[in-house]
Design an enzyme around this catalytic site. Structure first.
Site, PDB file in Angstrom:
ATOM      1  N   GLY A   1      -5.149 -10.600   0.623  1.00  0.00           N
ATOM      2  CA  GLY A   1      -4.023  -9.430   0.026  1.00  0.00           C
ATOM      3  C   GLY A   1      -3.877  -8.274   1.573  1.00  0.00           C
TER       4      GLY A   1
ATOM      5  CB  THR B   1      -5.188  -0.574   8.613  1.00  0.00           C
ATOM      6  OG1 THR B   1      -6.301   0.450   7.379  1.00  0.00           O
ATOM      7  CG2 THR B   1      -5.199   0.809   9.249  1.00  0.00           C
ATOM      8  CB  ALA B   2      -8.499  -3.034   5.390  1.00  0.00           C
ATOM      9  CB  THR B   3      -6.880  -7.999   6.322  1.00  0.00           C
ATOM     10  OG1 THR B   3      -5.621  -8.011   7.046  1.00  0.00           O
ATOM     11  CG2 THR B   3      -6.666 -10.006   5.262  1.00  0.00           C
ATOM     12  CB  VAL B   4      -8.889  -8.597   0.931  1.00  0.00           C
ATOM     13  CG1 VAL B   4     -10.575  -8.946  -0.232  1.00  0.00           C
ATOM     14  CG2 VAL B   4      -8.883  -6.964   1.048  1.00  0.00           C
TER      15      VAL B   4
ATOM     16  N   GLY C   1      -3.611  -4.053   3.709  1.00  0.00           N
ATOM     17  CA  GLY C   1      -2.702  -3.537   3.763  1.00  0.00           C
ATOM     18  C   GLY C   1      -2.208  -2.765   5.476  1.00  0.00           C
TER      19      GLY C   1
ATOM     20  CE  LYS D   1     -11.166  -1.988   2.053  1.00  0.00           C
ATOM     21  NZ  LYS D   1     -11.799  -1.179   0.890  1.00  0.00           N
TER      22      LYS D   1
ATOM     23  CG  ASP E   1      -8.807   6.793  -4.920  1.00  0.00           C
ATOM     24  OD1 ASP E   1      -7.625   7.425  -5.647  1.00  0.00           O
ATOM     25  OD2 ASP E   1      -8.038   5.541  -3.985  1.00  0.00           O
TER      26      ASP E   1
END
Length: 349
Positions: free
Chosen positions: A10, A14-17, A12, A32, A126
């Site tokens: 996946g 700024t981040a990648t998993v 985002g 992550k 959250d």
């Protein structure tokens, strides 16, 4: 832990998993990753995960810094959860929602995770379906990028649709706020839809929750026990709201067994995104947004709402990967670093 990066699970803003494959055993974890210069939130998440040890919280496996394509990357290595998020699992059901036994079972595990965190003095901040991951052993709490110590004085953060009234008003964010969010998650599991299905913008959500004192609709198809359980989570006064230990004794959870449904298909998940509020929020504020069928007129409460949103939101951009539910509402997580008013970020797991 020696590892090599596998397929992307996946992305985002700024981040990648990605899959993290052990170079010695071949076992799969999840990593992550984010550019080191933008890793403050991920490093904070690592600080929490590294001290947690619970079957109801995603396990921490380590962290490191790598040099990839001439970029230094900060990597947080965690347990791999093959069935994705609770939202993904809802979509896998024949009727697009969980039956009450499944809801009861998942809810019990989430509460056990919250009880563990709260006893340690940690507020997740959250809780939502997109931050609850599913594996063979059941559901586990993930994404601690918004987490804080209960005694910590930091800007309030989270996802508007799951915010408790006291958080929406900018008053406080304690253990009770996680419980309110849990009640919203139960509704999410029962309906497979948005908790506030009649609202399209976060400003109206915050106003409705924090200033009008309205509650999400409790699904009519649920049993009396399930409805009563949700009502105990959605008490307006945080001091009167049931805590995790009390909820574990609620009759609604008596019907659940100790095993998660064994028929959940094992498959890779594709995304568990978050996005942030953008310029549309300011336009919505200035245009007197609709709350249900009632037009909100400028009042002192509206002004307080604008101040509240200004605390939560700064210059931001939308995430690229959304679940079906999140695509409908077009916004999710808000985080503020508190250093210069408000800065929103969008890390996800």
């Amino acid at each position: 832990m020696g590892w090599t990066r596998g397929q992307v699970l996946g992305r985002g803003a700024t981040a990648t998993v990605s899959a993290a494959i052990s170079t010695t055993t071949g076992d799969v974890s999840a990593v992550k990753s984010v550019v080191l210069s933008k890793s403050e939130t991920l490093q904070r998440e690592q600080q929490f995960l590294s001290i947690l040890d619970s079957p109801y919280v995603v396990s921490y496996k380590g962290c490191n810094i790598t040099n990839e394509n001439n970029k230094f990357m900060y990597n947080l290595i965690m347990e791999y959860m093959p069935n994705g998020t609770v939202i993904n699992a809802i979509g896998d059901q024949n009727y697009g929602r969980f039956n009450e036994l499944e809801i009861s079972n998942y809810t019990r595990q989430i509460i056990q995770g919250l009880e563990y965190l709260h006893l340690l003095g940690i507020v997740h901040c959250d809780i939502k379906g997109a931050n609850l991951l599913v594996g063979k052993s059941g559901v586990k709490i993930a994404d601690f990028g918004c987490a804080k110590w209960a005694s910590e004085n930091v800007p309030l953060r989270g996802t508007p649709m799951f915010m408790a009234p006291e958080v929406a008003r900018g008053e406080k964010q304690g253990f009770a706020a996680d419980i309110w969010a849990l009640g919203c998650v139960v509704i999410e599991m029962a309906t497979s839809g948005s908790v506030w299905s009649d609202i399209n913008d976060p400003v109206s959500i915050l106003y409705k929750i924090g200033f009008l004192g309205e509650l999400p609709d409790i699904p009519c198809m649920l049993s009396h026990k399930a409805k009563d359980f949700i009502s105990k989570c959605l008490i307006q006064d945080p001091d009167q709201r049931w805590d995790a230990s009390e909820l574990l004794k609620h009759p609604f959870l008596e019907q659940c067994n100790s095993q998660i449904n064994e028929n959940i298909d094992e498959e890779l998940w594709t995304c568990s995104p978050t996005s942030v509020l953008d310029q549309d929020v300011w336009e919505a504020i200035n245009e007197s947004p609709l709350v249900g069928s009632d037009l909100i007129q400028p009042t002192s409460s509206s002004y307080s709402l604008r101040q509240r949103v200004e605390q939560l939101v700064g210059n931001s951009k939308k995430g690229k990967c959304k679940s079906k539910i999140e695509e409908e509402i077009n916004w999710v997580t808000i985080r503020s670093n508190g250093s210069s008013g408000a800065v929103a970020g969008d890390e996800w797991w």
